[in-house]
Design a protein around this motif. Structure first.
Motif, short mmCIF file in Angstrom:
data_model
loop_
_atom_site.label_atom_id
_atom_site.label_comp_id
_atom_site.label_asym_id
_atom_site.label_seq_id
_atom_site.Cartn_x
_atom_site.Cartn_y
_atom_site.Cartn_z
N PRO A 6 0.80 -1.14 -0.19
CA PRO A 6 -0.07 -0.10 0.02
C PRO A 6 0.89 1.28 -0.06
O PRO A 6 1.86 1.30 0.72
N ASP A 7 0.55 2.25 -0.91
CA ASP A 7 1.22 3.45 -1.00
C ASP A 7 0.70 4.51 -0.09
O ASP A 7 1.23 5.82 -0.27
N GLY A 8 -0.30 4.15 0.86
CA GLY A 8 -0.70 5.19 1.72
C GLY A 8 -1.96 4.53 2.47
O GLY A 8 -2.33 3.50 2.24
N GLY A 43 2.77 4.14 4.49
CA GLY A 43 2.75 3.20 3.54
C GLY A 43 4.02 2.39 3.17
O GLY A 43 5.03 2.52 3.83
N SER A 44 4.12 1.46 2.06
CA SER A 44 5.11 0.57 1.98
C SER A 44 6.08 1.22 0.91
O SER A 44 5.87 1.91 0.13
N HIS A 52 10.40 -3.62 3.57
CA HIS A 52 9.08 -3.32 3.74
C HIS A 52 8.74 -3.47 5.20
O HIS A 52 9.36 -3.46 5.79
N SER A 53 7.44 -3.64 5.29
CA SER A 53 6.93 -3.69 6.65
C SER A 53 7.53 -4.87 7.48
O SER A 53 7.89 -4.84 8.55
N GLU A 96 8.74 -5.25 11.67
CA GLU A 96 8.45 -6.51 12.42
C GLU A 96 9.99 -6.80 13.07
O GLU A 96 10.18 -7.26 14.24
N LEU A 97 10.92 -6.74 12.03
CA LEU A 97 12.37 -6.95 12.43
C LEU A 97 13.15 -5.72 13.33
O LEU A 97 13.50 -6.11 14.35
N ASP A 98 12.80 -4.69 12.63
CA ASP A 98 13.64 -3.44 13.43
C ASP A 98 13.02 -2.77 14.74
O ASP A 98 13.69 -2.58 15.32
#
Length: 350
Positions: free
Chosen positions: A16-18, A68-69, A275-276, A281-283
């Motif tokens: 998603p861009d927004g 967004g991604s 991306h997410s 999730e990781l960071d």
């Protein structure tokens, strides 16, 4: 004689861009029959329900990275780098076909047709083949190409889990991350966690080669690094729903090693762009988990992104596919998917 016009189409997931795109993106994802195999009307209803239920949760995730991604700009950077690496083979133009958000496959296929190439190379940005990712993108591309009359010779690269350039890039970023962890927590034991996106166990049991190919990637990388067997582990993240998923889970592995006081290095092994799943999730989530349960350090390796070795590896795959001329071209050693009934090569009878 004018140079041949070569269209290179990069397949990726999209994102998603927004904020307004989050719910429809999720609907498109869960309405994919390669993700949910139920009959069309049931799948449509499930996708509506899941996207409505998970929309607010996903929105919170994307809010943490600007709403967004970043997957499209990251993929554009990879496409530009690849075009530069292939400038000498002809008139090359790269295109991006996202599966669940813009630019959609049909829009990209029409753009390719308008450009009128002499040949097409289809290159997934999924190093490890799965029926849920690469096969889905391939299916939609082939359906769309027939629909719009895109009758151009095409070469499809199905996978490249142990391609030397990809492995060299992973080896380099992992080595740098190991060094960073040693600086942050000198004299502490380390564990390298190679984290891949999870997959329901039932899909693997049907012969999907993804897990086996992830193992091929990690085997090649740890061999290049000279890591002993007790210095690394493969784990899987991003589980959704009550199904049994392949394991061990990344969060469980982090918790176990953090409690032991080890310095933790997490390497995304199936994601080639941020991306997410990497940025949140990781960071954020897993970093917090590690540091609050006793980890001596937490270092997350970047994705391979536009690492020169990775881009050169992709360029080599394109050149190899064109040279061999096959419709279906693997970029792996066949051992990476041997015996798996849903391997692209097995399905094609090759």
């Amino acid at each position: 004689m004018p140079p041949r016009r070569i269209a290179i189409v990069l397949f990726n997931l999209g994102g998603p861009d927004g904020p307004a795109a989050v719910k429809p993106f999720l609907f498109n994802l869960f309405n994919d029959k390669n993700i949910i195999g139920a009959p069309g009307p049931i799948r449509w209803a499930l996708a509506k329900f899941i996207s409505a239920r998970r929309g607010p949760i996903a929105q919170h995730v994307y809010d943490q990275i600007g709403g967004g991604s970043p997957i499209l700009p990251n993929t554009l950077a990879q496409a530009d780098a690849l075009a530069r690496a292939l400038a000498e083979i002809g008139e090359v133009k790269t295109f991006i076909a996202m599966r669940y958000w813009h630019p959609f496959t049909e829009d990209t296929a029409r753009a390719v047709k308008e450009w009128a190439p002499d040949e097409i190379v289809l290159l997934p940005l999924y190093p490890q083949f799965s029926t849920t990712t690469t096969a889905s993108s391939q299916r939609v591309w082939e359906t769309t190409a027939r629909k719009i009359g895109l009758n151009v010779p095409a070469h499809f690269i199905c996978c490249y889990p142990d391609e030397p350039g990809f492995v060299a890039a992973l080896t380099d970023i992992t080595r740098q991350s190991i060094a960073a962890a040693a600086t942050e927590a000198p004299d502490k034991a380390q564990i390298v966690i190679f984290s891949a996106h999870g997959l329901p166990q039932k899909i693997v049991d049907k012969g999907d080669p993804y897990v086996q190919q992830v193992e091929a990637t990690v085997t090649a990388t740890t061999k290049a690094l000279g890591l002993a067997a007790d210095q690394w582990i493969i784990a899987y993240q991003s589980r959704v729903g009550p199904l049994q998923w392949v394991g061990p889970s990344t969060d469980a592995v982090i918790t176990e090693n953090a409690k032991a006081g080890r310095a933790i290095i997490v390497v995304p092994v199936a994601f080639v762009s941020e991306h997410s799943e990497t940025l949140v999730e990781l960071d954020i989530e897993y970093r917090h988990l590690a540091l609050t349960t006793g980890a001596a350090a937490f270092v997350r390796a970047p994705t391979v992104a536009t690492h020169p070795s990775f881009i050169q590896g992709l360029a080599h795959l394109v050149e190899q596919a064109r040279r061999k001329g096959a419709v279906l071209q693997p970029g792996c050693s066949r051992d990476a998917c041997r015996g798996q009934s849903q391997c692209a090569m097995t399905i094609a009878g090759m």
